[in-house]
Design an enzyme around this catalytic site. Sequence first.
Site, PDB file in Angstrom:
ATOM      1  N   CYS A 252       0.850  -1.188   0.000  1.00 54.51           N
ATOM      2  CA  CYS A 252       0.000   0.000   0.000  1.00 54.51           C
ATOM      3  C   CYS A 252       0.887   1.240   0.000  1.00 54.51           C
ATOM      4  CB  CYS A 252      -0.892  -0.020   1.244  1.00 54.51           C
ATOM      5  SG  CYS A 252      -2.006   1.382   1.393  1.00 54.51           S
TER       6      CYS A 252
ATOM      7  N   GLU B 253      -8.822  -1.211  -1.998  1.00 49.12           N
ATOM      8  CA  GLU B 253      -9.165   0.218  -2.046  1.00 49.12           C
ATOM      9  C   GLU B 253     -10.469   0.508  -1.306  1.00 49.12           C
ATOM     10  OE1 GLU B 253      -6.887   2.176  -2.804  1.00 49.12           O
ATOM     11  OE2 GLU B 253      -5.631   0.657  -3.743  1.00 49.12           O
TER      12      GLU B 253
END
Length: 167
Positions: free
Chosen positions: A98, A141
């Site tokens: 991430c 997400e």
Amino acid sequence: MAVRPILLYPDPILKQVARQVETVDEPTVAVIQDLVDTMLDSGHSVGVAAPQIGELVRVVVVDVSKSKLGKDNNHGLLEMVNPEIIEKSGSKIMREGCMSVPDYTGNVTRAELIVVEFTDRAGQLRVIEACGFESVAIQHELDHLDGMLFLDRVSSLKTDLYRRKSK
């Protein structure tokens, strides 16, 4: 429009729940474009969520088409407003990273196949089915919209979290 800085863990904004978008208006389109520009500028990202750039609205962009894991089965650039998973099945363990947690990757269990409903940039309601790497990227997400990071889904921080090698 603009490449925006990515908020890094433990920034408290990353742990907040994003609010629904009422209409896809000019400010929403500007957030979508900033997310696309930020994702493309990174050179390696396959998705970014609005909270990662400090916007607490339910907007994400995902594009796995240039990734070796997703290039053969994808929808191209997905610009998703108020995305919601309406079906999911199967499970898959993948190593995730991430931009908000740049020093670590981790093994996370996600649904193999998902059906997602969202509004696109043009204000049209869309429903898509995604599987494999694209499914994992979308779920990653969407977690950001609920204040979750992949760190929250790692089974064991001792055995399933890995420090990235320095470049």
